[in-house]
Design a protein around this motif. Structure first.
Motif, short mmCIF file in Angstrom:
data_model
loop_
_atom_site.label_atom_id
_atom_site.label_comp_id
_atom_site.label_asym_id
_atom_site.label_seq_id
_atom_site.Cartn_x
_atom_site.Cartn_y
_atom_site.Cartn_z
N LEU A 89 -7.77 41.73 -62.28
CA LEU A 89 -6.80 41.61 -61.19
C LEU A 89 -7.11 40.45 -60.24
CD1 LEU A 89 -6.07 45.31 -60.20
CD2 LEU A 89 -4.54 43.68 -61.34
N HIS A 90 -8.37 40.26 -59.88
CA HIS A 90 -8.72 39.17 -58.97
C HIS A 90 -8.44 37.80 -59.58
CE1 HIS A 90 -10.78 42.38 -56.79
NE2 HIS A 90 -10.68 41.59 -55.74
N GLU A 91 -8.45 37.71 -60.91
CA GLU A 91 -8.13 36.46 -61.58
C GLU A 91 -6.62 36.29 -61.75
OE1 GLU A 91 -10.30 36.70 -65.19
OE2 GLU A 91 -12.22 36.42 -64.20
N GLU A 92 -5.93 37.39 -61.96
CA GLU A 92 -4.48 37.35 -62.11
C GLU A 92 -3.80 37.02 -60.78
OE1 GLU A 92 -2.49 37.99 -65.11
OE2 GLU A 92 -4.50 37.41 -65.78
N PHE A 93 -4.36 37.52 -59.69
CA PHE A 93 -3.78 37.33 -58.36
C PHE A 93 -4.83 36.81 -57.38
CE2 PHE A 93 -1.62 41.19 -60.17
CZ PHE A 93 -0.41 40.57 -60.47
N ASP B 263 -5.62 52.67 -49.94
CA ASP B 263 -4.42 53.24 -50.54
C ASP B 263 -4.80 53.92 -51.86
OD1 ASP B 263 -2.03 53.57 -52.09
OD2 ASP B 263 -1.04 51.99 -50.94
N THR B 264 -4.79 55.24 -51.88
CA THR B 264 -5.23 55.96 -53.09
C THR B 264 -4.33 55.69 -54.28
OG1 THR B 264 -4.08 57.96 -52.38
CG2 THR B 264 -6.41 57.79 -51.82
N HIS B 265 -3.03 55.54 -54.05
CA HIS B 265 -2.12 55.24 -55.16
C HIS B 265 -2.45 53.88 -55.76
CE1 HIS B 265 1.42 55.12 -57.67
NE2 HIS B 265 1.83 54.01 -57.07
N PHE B 266 -2.66 52.88 -54.91
CA PHE B 266 -3.02 51.55 -55.38
C PHE B 266 -4.36 51.60 -56.12
CE2 PHE B 266 -5.02 47.41 -55.15
CZ PHE B 266 -3.99 46.57 -55.54
N ALA B 267 -5.31 52.31 -55.57
CA ALA B 267 -6.63 52.42 -56.22
C ALA B 267 -6.51 53.03 -57.60
CB ALA B 267 -7.58 53.25 -55.36
N ARG B 268 -5.67 54.05 -57.73
CA ARG B 268 -5.46 54.70 -59.02
C ARG B 268 -4.79 53.73 -60.02
NH1 ARG B 268 -3.75 59.27 -56.91
NH2 ARG B 268 -1.65 58.51 -56.77
N ARG C 159 -0.62 46.52 -74.43
CA ARG C 159 -0.24 45.30 -73.68
C ARG C 159 0.97 45.56 -72.79
NH1 ARG C 159 -0.92 41.56 -78.69
NH2 ARG C 159 -3.09 40.98 -78.49
N LYS C 160 1.94 46.33 -73.30
CA LYS C 160 3.11 46.68 -72.50
C LYS C 160 2.71 47.51 -71.29
CE LYS C 160 6.57 46.67 -76.19
NZ LYS C 160 7.50 47.53 -76.97
N LYS C 161 1.81 48.45 -71.49
CA LYS C 161 1.33 49.29 -70.39
C LYS C 161 0.62 48.43 -69.35
CE LYS C 161 0.25 53.12 -68.27
NZ LYS C 161 1.25 53.87 -67.54
N ARG C 162 -0.21 47.50 -69.81
CA ARG C 162 -0.92 46.61 -68.90
C ARG C 162 0.08 45.78 -68.09
NH1 ARG C 162 -4.97 42.25 -71.38
NH2 ARG C 162 -3.01 41.47 -72.20
N ALA C 163 1.10 45.25 -68.74
CA ALA C 163 2.11 44.45 -68.05
C ALA C 163 2.87 45.28 -67.02
CB ALA C 163 3.07 43.84 -69.05
N GLU D 126 3.74 46.57 -61.22
CA GLU D 126 3.74 47.51 -60.10
C GLU D 126 2.70 47.11 -59.05
OE1 GLU D 126 3.67 52.30 -59.15
OE2 GLU D 126 3.62 51.63 -61.23
N ILE D 127 1.55 46.69 -59.50
CA ILE D 127 0.50 46.23 -58.59
C ILE D 127 0.99 45.02 -57.81
CG2 ILE D 127 -1.79 45.13 -58.52
CD1 ILE D 127 -2.54 47.14 -60.83
N TYR D 128 1.63 44.09 -58.49
CA TYR D 128 2.14 42.89 -57.81
C TYR D 128 3.17 43.25 -56.75
CZ TYR D 128 4.33 38.48 -56.78
OH TYR D 128 4.83 37.40 -56.10
N ARG D 129 4.05 44.19 -57.09
CA ARG D 129 5.07 44.62 -56.11
C ARG D 129 4.39 45.17 -54.85
NH1 ARG D 129 7.91 46.06 -60.72
NH2 ARG D 129 7.12 48.19 -60.76
N MET D 130 3.33 45.93 -55.03
CA MET D 130 2.63 46.49 -53.88
C MET D 130 1.90 45.39 -53.08
SD MET D 130 1.14 50.05 -55.42
CE MET D 130 0.66 50.73 -53.81
#
Length: 78
Positions: free
Chosen positions: A8-12, A26-31, A62-66, A71-75
């Motif tokens: 994640l730190h490399e993607e964003f 944020d527990t949802h984000f952490a999960r 790969r689809k699940k990862r995307a 969702e992470i990016y939206r947050m």
């Protein structure tokens, strides 16, 4: 094991500090971040033949990862 791409730190990189903060606040984000990490590692193991899987299973991972990444990016960008 070699370096795992798509962390994640490399993607964003522009959100690196926010990722760290949101994981603790944020527990949802952490999960989501933890699930992304697990799926990403599984994809990397499959791609590097450390833990090979059928082609369709790898595509689904790969689809699940995307999906998790989206969702992470939206947050992060909210």
């Amino acid at each position: 094991m070699s370096h795992t791409p798509h962390e994640l730190h490399e993607e964003f990189p522009e959100y690196a500090e926010k990722i760290t903060a949101m994981k603790t606040q944020d527990t949802h984000f952490a999960r989501l971040a933890e699930e992304y990490h697990e799926v990403n590692r599984a994809v990397h193991r499959a791609e590097s033949n450390v833990a090979p899987v059928e082609a369709l299973a790898e595509v689904e991972m790969r689809k699940k990862r995307a999906s998790l990444k989206d969702e992470i990016y939206r947050m992060l960008s909210a």
